[in-house]
Design a protein around this motif. Structure first.
Motif, mmCIF file in Angstrom:
data_model
loop_
_atom_site.group_PDB
_atom_site.id
_atom_site.type_symbol
_atom_site.label_atom_id
_atom_site.label_comp_id
_atom_site.label_asym_id
_atom_site.label_seq_id
_atom_site.Cartn_x
_atom_site.Cartn_y
_atom_site.Cartn_z
ATOM 1 N N SER A 166 0.816 -1.197 0.000
ATOM 2 C CA SER A 166 0.000 0.000 0.000
ATOM 3 C C SER A 166 0.861 1.264 0.000
ATOM 4 O O SER A 166 0.607 2.209 -0.759
ATOM 5 C CB SER A 166 -0.879 -0.050 1.244
ATOM 6 O OG SER A 166 -1.885 0.864 1.176
ATOM 7 N N ILE A 167 1.896 1.275 0.839
ATOM 8 C CA ILE A 167 2.730 2.483 0.885
ATOM 9 C C ILE A 167 3.556 2.620 -0.383
ATOM 10 O O ILE A 167 3.733 3.718 -0.910
ATOM 11 C CB ILE A 167 3.624 2.481 2.147
ATOM 12 C CG1 ILE A 167 2.729 2.472 3.399
ATOM 13 C CG2 ILE A 167 4.517 3.720 2.167
ATOM 14 C CD1 ILE A 167 3.495 2.511 4.695
ATOM 15 N N ILE A 170 2.584 1.788 -3.302
ATOM 16 C CA ILE A 170 1.667 2.349 -4.306
ATOM 17 C C ILE A 170 1.583 3.873 -4.129
ATOM 18 O O ILE A 170 1.644 4.645 -5.094
ATOM 19 C CB ILE A 170 0.264 1.708 -4.186
ATOM 20 C CG1 ILE A 170 0.329 0.254 -4.653
ATOM 21 C CG2 ILE A 170 -0.767 2.484 -5.000
ATOM 22 C CD1 ILE A 170 -0.955 -0.524 -4.456
ATOM 23 N N GLU A 171 1.504 4.316 -2.862
ATOM 24 C CA GLU A 171 1.464 5.761 -2.604
ATOM 25 C C GLU A 171 2.757 6.438 -3.051
ATOM 26 O O GLU A 171 2.749 7.545 -3.570
ATOM 27 C CB GLU A 171 1.258 6.012 -1.106
ATOM 28 C CG GLU A 171 -0.170 5.974 -0.665
ATOM 29 C CD GLU A 171 -1.053 6.862 -1.498
ATOM 30 O OE1 GLU A 171 -0.830 8.085 -1.476
ATOM 31 O OE2 GLU A 171 -1.946 6.353 -2.182
ATOM 32 N N GLY A 182 -2.650 9.986 3.134
ATOM 33 C CA GLY A 182 -2.433 9.754 1.710
ATOM 34 C C GLY A 182 -3.066 8.447 1.271
ATOM 35 O O GLY A 182 -3.810 8.398 0.290
ATOM 36 N N CYS A 183 -2.778 7.373 2.024
ATOM 37 C CA CYS A 183 -3.299 6.048 1.655
ATOM 38 C C CYS A 183 -4.818 6.043 1.686
ATOM 39 O O CYS A 183 -5.472 5.537 0.776
ATOM 40 C CB CYS A 183 -2.783 4.981 2.601
ATOM 41 S SG CYS A 183 -1.018 4.693 2.452
ATOM 42 N N SER A 198 -6.496 7.991 -1.263
ATOM 43 C CA SER A 198 -6.399 7.439 -2.612
ATOM 44 C C SER A 198 -7.017 6.052 -2.693
ATOM 45 O O SER A 198 -7.431 5.630 -3.751
ATOM 46 C CB SER A 198 -4.946 7.383 -3.063
ATOM 47 O OG SER A 198 -4.264 6.384 -2.355
ATOM 48 N N GLN A 199 -7.051 5.315 -1.556
ATOM 49 C CA GLN A 199 -7.481 3.923 -1.670
ATOM 50 C C GLN A 199 -8.871 3.641 -1.117
ATOM 51 O O GLN A 199 -9.403 2.565 -1.330
ATOM 52 C CB GLN A 199 -6.448 3.025 -0.978
ATOM 53 C CG GLN A 199 -5.143 2.992 -1.765
ATOM 54 C CD GLN A 199 -4.003 2.411 -0.959
ATOM 55 O OE1 GLN A 199 -4.233 1.694 -0.009
ATOM 56 N NE2 GLN A 199 -2.792 2.745 -1.336
ATOM 57 N N VAL A 253 -6.255 -4.936 1.403
ATOM 58 C CA VAL A 253 -5.066 -4.084 1.545
ATOM 59 C C VAL A 253 -5.334 -2.765 2.277
ATOM 60 O O VAL A 253 -4.612 -2.442 3.222
ATOM 61 C CB VAL A 253 -4.401 -3.862 0.161
ATOM 62 C CG1 VAL A 253 -3.378 -2.755 0.220
ATOM 63 C CG2 VAL A 253 -3.741 -5.152 -0.297
ATOM 64 N N THR A 310 -3.566 -1.676 5.774
ATOM 65 C CA THR A 310 -2.710 -0.501 5.864
ATOM 66 C C THR A 310 -3.139 0.382 7.018
ATOM 67 O O THR A 310 -2.298 0.848 7.799
ATOM 68 C CB THR A 310 -2.788 0.295 4.543
ATOM 69 O OG1 THR A 310 -2.560 -0.602 3.474
ATOM 70 C CG2 THR A 310 -1.765 1.388 4.526
#
Lengths: 491, 491
Positions: free
Chosen positions: A403-404, A406-407, B315-316, B319-320, B396, B400
């Motif tokens: 996940s990180i 991807i960021e 951030g995660c 976006s996710q 995921v 996270t």
């Protein structure tokens, strides 16, 4: 017996005193050695510090001797000391700093001198008794208002020193109590000496091994990208390869390449001050007068964004990997490793593009690889889940890394976009690369590959192929820009 | 026809010119209004800015009028202007800044004056021709060496201004070309005027609405903890509750409580400069002379660590989450929400402890809850995996969030430890809390609960219970300290 013990005690006392005396030079020696080492380290860290010190010494000696020589002394009187004062206060490490302070000082003195003269004239109209009152009120008002303007960030950043000198000169001139003719002569002397001092500083600063704030900013931004790249490169090697084998990941994590990125976390203030100073500098090296310095700050914002993610990744990895030994399935592990290495290559390509001032399009292929890597990981995760029945709790570290990462790829996309913007604003050269890196980019996906480099590879498969890449509009190369507008708050 | 069209054209030209003329005052008015609003905002942000400006005006007017008045002028001659110069240069926003600059200026002038006198005497021994050469060499050496010392971070932080004034005074005295008796008189005048100027600044700075750097640092560190707490509180409400229902999480994320934490990311430089200034300040308010200011920097380091994790989480999430709508299983979602809320409460308790200078033990129960929450989440993840066969890819985001929340809890543990250290170093009061928060801490686990508050709760279940908590050695309260040694590099 008592005597004997007393003698022993006495001997003991003398022995310990002697020991201390003997230790004294050893201690002093140790301290001298330590200080010498510290000085040596400071010089080695940046030899320009020594050069700067010698430059200040030179400028000051020149102006002091001018002041000392009688001919000049007769011409300028006590005002000659303003030249010395100007050199000491104005000479800064960078050319931009020196120019900014020198020009601020010159203009502020001129303006405040004229206003002070006016104030004195105005006050004299109010007669013997009214004069000090009017002068006091004027000084109070001007000092208070000027001090208040120093709280405005824009004025603080660029004209802080000018405002200070403005208040100073206005007070000195308006309350000096001289007659106007005297003041005009004084003003003439003072301005001439300030110009002599300022000009000496500027000439010495620019002509002898100049340190340009703009160039410093340029290098700093590029080296920050490299530090991030080094982490991502080392991350793949340290955590995603050796870890399941020897389990020493945590101990290895203090390797220098894995901690360099920490300096990026707090780079904001130095980048901003360099950008402000750079705007005062004339054309130098590859930098035009109106080089887009603000764009470097935008790149800096995205670099820090990436550094924050790396810091979080580093924290999670170090605390949770112990529990997750051998959990990362080798397929996903390999994909993560490739993704982090492609990210590292993209960042290195961006750093090289900035350093050499060439078009950053070579980074695009790596960014594309990273994005394909994300797709592959998602597919792998789907396949994995239908195949195996694993303990969900043990999958958490893997999921976090994925996940990180991807960021991080997203932030690298934004970085690439902002470097492309810099490239077009600063008219970076089109890439006519002498050689292509012998390693081919590792394409992780059968999908769309950037057509530009693909063509090049199609021509031959030798190690040193010359490729000519056309300059392509930046918005075509990275259509994924998430944040195309500049953020005024951050700039 | 031509005439007619010309008339129309002419009319058109006049109309547009008139339009522009009419628009002019509107534009000017708009600009004036904008400037006025910007000034108003600056005043509202911190009204002490206005007070500071008035204080500078006052100090400068006092010293200027002294200089203006003939009695003083006759006594000090031109040296009176040094008093004005000192006020303008020395007066800073904080008391610590003013004291630091004033003392630096005073001592540097004294030392450099004496050395300059010695240098002049030494040079005079070399005769008419040798004198300028020896003086030049001495000025060069001293300026170069002193400038080099300014690169050492310790000297730069505390004595930068002193070194500057040292170089200045030494050059002025040594090359002044006066006879020794004249110089002694000049030195006396100059020192007296510098003392007058410096003393005026210090008295005005300390007696009229003083702004203490130490207090600012104290408040800044506490408010940074609150900002982090606000995010974690809002995070639970925004993302973990409403999100699966209305799906508007991303749009809501710009709420101010969710973005405040961003200012913590770049707090390092302001904290460090305040800590340096605070050391110059005398006893004030609740702060002793040797208050452990360095400990605040340690708290700051851990706060930023937490802020970096929050930035990554943010951030995660943004976006996710879109992809993970409804994926978070309600049980884990609830646990995450409780954990983030307990973290928030722990941070708020720490902030309150710092603000009120009381023992931070009320935070410990929340930290304990968080740690139990981690265990519960791990259990829940294990149960979940054996129950359900879900798509791993969709887990995921959940993983996270869990993983980063665990890291946040770890950093809050370190924060708690460093606040406990501050509490014992600065002798914070033991807690004799007037009321207990009516909300009981939400204990997530049947496991060990901090016995201190447990006793309190056992006594009664009304809303306003008076609890007396004994001061307990800090190392007992938070045995989990991961990083007990101070990091010299960060301090």
């Amino acid at each position: 017996m008592e005597n004997a013990s007393a003698t022993v005690e006495k001997n003991g006392f003398f022995a310990s005193a002697w020991g201390r005396l003997e230790a004294l030079p050893t201690k002093a020696k140790a301290e001298v050695v330590e200080t010498a080492n510290s000085i040596k380290k400071h010089v080695q860290d940046d030899p320009r510090r020594v050069i700067h010190s010698l430059k200040v010494g030179l400028a000051l000696t020149l102006v002091s001797l001018l002041y000392y020589s009688r001919t000049l002394y007769d011409g300028f009187g006590v005002a000659g000391m303003w030249a010395v004062l100007t050199v000491v206060v104005v000479f800064e490490f960078t050319v931009g700093g020196t120019l900014s302070k020198g020009l601020n000082r010159g203009f502020a003195t001129l303006l405040a001198g004229a206003l002070g003269l006016g104030a004195q004239h105005l006050a004299s109209l109010f007669g013997e008794k009214g004069e000090p009152v009017v002068l006091g009120v004027l000084v109070f008002l001007l000092a208070a208002v000027s001090t208040f303007t120093r709280f405005f960030p824009k004025i603080k950043a660029r004209y802080d020193y000018g405002v200070l000198i403005f208040i100073l000169t206005f007070s000195l001139v308006s309350v000096s109590g001289y007659r106007v003719e005297e003041i005009l002569e004084l003003a003439h002397q003072r301005l001439s000496t300030i110009i002599i001092g300022g000009a000496t500083c500027m000439v010495v600063s620019m002509c002898i091994c100049p340190v340009w704030a703009g160039e410093e900013l340029h290098k700093l931004v590029a080296s920050n990208l490299e530090k991030l790249a080094n982490y991502l490169e080392g991350f793949g090697d340290e955590y995603l390869q050796h870890c399941p084998k020897d389990g020493k990941s945590a101990a290895k994590s203090d390797k220098s390449s894995l901690t360099q990125y920490k300096s990026v976390l707090n780079s904001k203030s130095s980048e901003e001050s360099l950008a402000i100073l750079a705007r005062w500098e004339p054309r130098h090296g590859h930098f035009r007068l109106r080089h887009p310095w603000k764009q470097y700050l935008k790149i800096g914002v995205h670099s820090r964004q990436c550094a924050y993610l790396i810091e979080a990744l580093n924290g999670c990895i170090n605390s949770q990997f112990q529990a997750a030994q051998g959990i990362l399935k080798s397929e996903i592990q390999d994909l993560c490793k490739k993704m982090s290495q492609e990210s590292s290559k993209a960042l290195k390509a961006l750093a090289t593009a900035i350093k050499t001032m060439t078009n950053p399009s070579p980074a695009d292929v790596h960014v594309e690889s990273c994005k394909n890597g994300i797709k592959d990981i998602k597919i792998a995760l789907k396949t994995w889940s239908s195949e195996q029945q694993e303990d969900l709790h043990e999958i958490v570290p893997t999921a976090t890394v994925v996940s990180i990462l991807i960021e991080i790829v997203t932030s690298i996309e934004q970085l690439t976009q902002s470097v492309h913007e810099l490239s077009s604003l600063a008219h970076f050269k089109s890439v006519v690369e002498p050689t292509v890196s012998p390693e081919k980019p590792q394409l992780l996906h059968r999908g769309i590959v950037n057509p530009v480099l693909d063509d090049g590879h199609g021509d031959g498969d030798g190690d040193h192929v010359i490729i000519i890449v056309q300059e392509i509009p930046t918005d075509h190369l990275s259509p994924q820009s998430v944040n195309p507008q500049p953020k005024p708050a951050e700039l």
